[in-house]
Design an enzyme around this catalytic site. Structure first.
Site, PDB file in Angstrom:
ATOM      1  N   HIS A 337       0.832  -1.210   0.000  1.00 14.48           N
ATOM      2  CA  HIS A 337       0.000   0.000   0.000  1.00 14.48           C
ATOM      3  C   HIS A 337       0.864   1.257   0.000  1.00 14.48           C
ATOM      4  CE1 HIS A 337       0.919   0.793   4.254  1.00 14.48           C
ATOM      5  NE2 HIS A 337       0.645  -0.485   4.513  1.00 14.48           N
ATOM      6  N   CYS A 355       3.796  -4.483   6.566  1.00 14.80           N
ATOM      7  CA  CYS A 355       3.350  -4.336   5.180  1.00 14.80           C
ATOM      8  C   CYS A 355       4.487  -3.876   4.278  1.00 14.80           C
ATOM      9  CB  CYS A 355       2.186  -3.350   5.110  1.00 14.80           C
ATOM     10  SG  CYS A 355       0.691  -3.929   5.941  1.00 14.80           S
TER      11      CYS A 355
END
Length: 410
Positions: A337, A355
Site C-alpha cells: 500500500h 506491510c
C-alpha cells in the site's frame, strides 16, 4: 449426524407390469408419495393389465429405491426389473427436472447419475418389455426427508473474472466437512488446455474447513477455467447436507510476477518475463512482531482506501489510520500500500509494521497494474517465516508432492 428416521418397514417399491398377448393396458400413476395397486395387493405393487382367457406373459416386476415419504437422500435412484427388462426410465423431480441415468446393457437395472437430494419428491416412469416381447409401463413416486442441517459454500474467484497466474480455486464451507473424500469426488475442474492440478484440504484462517485447487505450476495465461461442484444431495457429515450445486468460470490473465526483495528494499513488477518497473519500498521492521512474511503470497483483493488498525493484528496501538491503494496479501494483515509517512525509508530500510509500503505515486501506478491472483514472491533474511497455506493463498509455498498429500483422495 441426526436424520429424520424413516418409517418402519420401508421395502423397495415393487411395481408389477402385465403385458398380455391380446391386450396391453397401462397402469395408472401411483398416488403422489404413496403406493397403491390396481388389485389392492401389497403396498408398492400395481397390476398393469389382465391376461386374456388364453393366458399371457408373466408380469414384469419393477422395483424402485429409495421409497416412501421420508426416504434417505444422498443415494442414487435405482430401478430394477424382474421377469423382463427395462427399455427406458424417466425420473423427474417436483420442479420438472429430469434426473439423468444409465440403463444396463441387459436392461435389468437403471441407476441415476446424481443422488436424490433432500426434501424433494420424485416421479418414476419405467417402460418395460416382458420375456415374451410385450410392452408395458410402470409408475411410482417417492419423496426424500428434508435436510435437518444445511451446509453452504463461499467460493473464489467469482464468475466472469480475469485473475492472475497464481489464483487457486477456493471453497470455504459454513460448517465442518467430515466426509471430505465424498465431497471432493463431486468437485470437477475443467480447463481450456491440459493443466495438471490437485485439491488440497486445510483449516481456513477463519477456522472453517476449506479446499483449494491449484495447478502444479502457475497457470498458463489465457486459460479458461470452470469449476463444477455437483454437491446437491451430498452429506458433509455433522455439518449437514448440501442442497445446491455451485459453478464458476474465470480466465487467467497476463503473466505477472511481483518480486519483493526485502533485503534490497525493492519491488519489481515482471510481465511476460520482462521487467516493467522497479519501485523502492520499505518492509516490516526487523527483530520482532512487525517483520514481514516471506515466500509466495497471492494478491487476494484490491481494497482501495481502508482503515488500518494495529490492534486488529495484535500490535497494540501502534497505528490507526486511513491507507490508500491497499492490496491484501494475507488474512493476517499483510498488505502492499501507499505509506507516505515512511518516505525516508523507501529503498533504504525496513521500518513498517509488516506491510510493503511505497510512495503515493508508485502505489497509484502499481495498483493500476496488478490484479487478484498475481503472485508476490517475497525474499528476505529477517522475516516472520513463510506464508502458511491457509493465510490467504499460501499453498504455493508447499512442494507439489506436499500439496498432493492434502487431497482426501490421495
Amino acid at each position: 449426524m441426526p436424520r429424520t428416521p424413516a418409517p418402519a418397514h420401508t421395502p423397495a417399491r415393487a411395481v408389477r407390469t402385465h403385458a398380455p398377448i391380446r391386450t396391453a393396458v397401462v397402469a395408472a400413476l401411483l398416488a403422489p408419495l404413496a403406493a397403491c395397486s390396481a388389485n389392492s395387493g401389497p403396498a408398492g405393487t400395481a397390476d398393469t393389465g389382465r391376461a386374456g382367457k388364453d393366458g399371457g406373459d408373466r408380469p414384469v416386476t419393477v422395483t424402485v429405491t429409495p421409497t416412501g415419504r421420508q426416504a434417505s437422500a444422498g443415494k442414487p435412484v435405482e430401478v430394477t426389473a424382474a421377469g423382463g427388462s427395462l427399455t427406458s426410465v424417466t425420473v423427474t423431480d417436483a420442479e420438472g427436472r429430469a434426473l439423468a441415468g444409465r440403463l444396463a446393457p441387459d436392461g435389468r437395472t437403471w441407476v441415476s447419475d446424481r443422488k436424490a437430494v433432500p426434501g424433494m419428491a420424485y416421479a418414476v416412469t419405467a417402460a418395460t418389455r416382458t420375456e415374451g416381447g410385450a410392452a408395458g409401463t410402470a409408475r411410482a413416486s417417492f419423496a426424500t426427508a428434508p435436510a435437518d442441517k444445511v451446509n453452504k459454500v463461499d467460493w473464489r474467484p467469482g464468475t466472469g473474472t480475469t485473475v492472475g497466474i497464481a489464483q487457486p480455486v477456493s471453497l470455504v464451507f459454513d460448517h465442518p466437512v467430515e466426509n471430505k473424500a465424498e465431497v471432493e469426488k463431486q468437485l470437477r475442474i475443467t480447463t481450456s488446455n491440459p493443466t495438471e492440478g490437485s485439491w488440497g484440504w486445510m483449516r481456513d484462517w477463519s477456522g472453517r474447513d476449506r479446499v483449494d485447487w491449484r495447478p502444479k505450476s502457475y497457470w498458463k495465461p489465457g486459460t479458461e477455467v470452470t469449476l463444477n461442484a455437483a454437491l446437491n444431495g451430498t452429506d458433509s457429515g455433522t455439518g449437514g447436507w448440501f442442497v445446491r450445486d455451485y459453478t464458476t468460470t474465470f480466465t487467467i490473465g497476463t503473466q505477472q510476477i511481483v518480486e519483493v526483495d526485502l533485503d534490497r528494499h525493492r519491488l519489481t513488477l515482471v510481465r511476460d518475463g520482462r521487467t516493467v518497473r522497479r519501485i523502492p519500498v520499505s518492509g516490516g521492521t526487523p527483530g520482532g512482531d512487525k517483520r514481514s512474511w516471506r515466500g509466495t503470497a497471492v494478491l487476494m483483493a484490491k481494497e482501495g482506501t481502508i482503515n488500518m488498525n494495529s490492534e486488529t493484528v495484535g500490535l497494540g496501538d501502534a497505528y490507526d489510520k486511513m491507507v490508500d491503494y491497499s492490496m491484501r496479501l494475507t488474512w493476517s494483515g499483510m498488505y502492499a500500500h501507499a505509506a507516505p509517512w515512511n518516505a525516508r525509508w523507501f529503498g533504504n530500510a525496513n521500518r513498517s509494521s509488516g506491510c510493503i509500503g511505497m510512495s503515493d505515486a508508485d502505489a497509484a501506478w502499481f495498483y493500476g497494474q496488478v490484479r487478484p491472483g498475481d503472485p508476490f514472491e517475497i525474499t528476505g533474511e529477517d522475516t516472520k517465516g513463510v506464508v502458511a497455506p491457509e493465510n490467504g493463498f499460501g499453498e504455493w509455498n508447499l512442494s507439489w508432492a506436499e500439496w498432493q498429500q492434502r487431497s482426501a483422495l490421495r
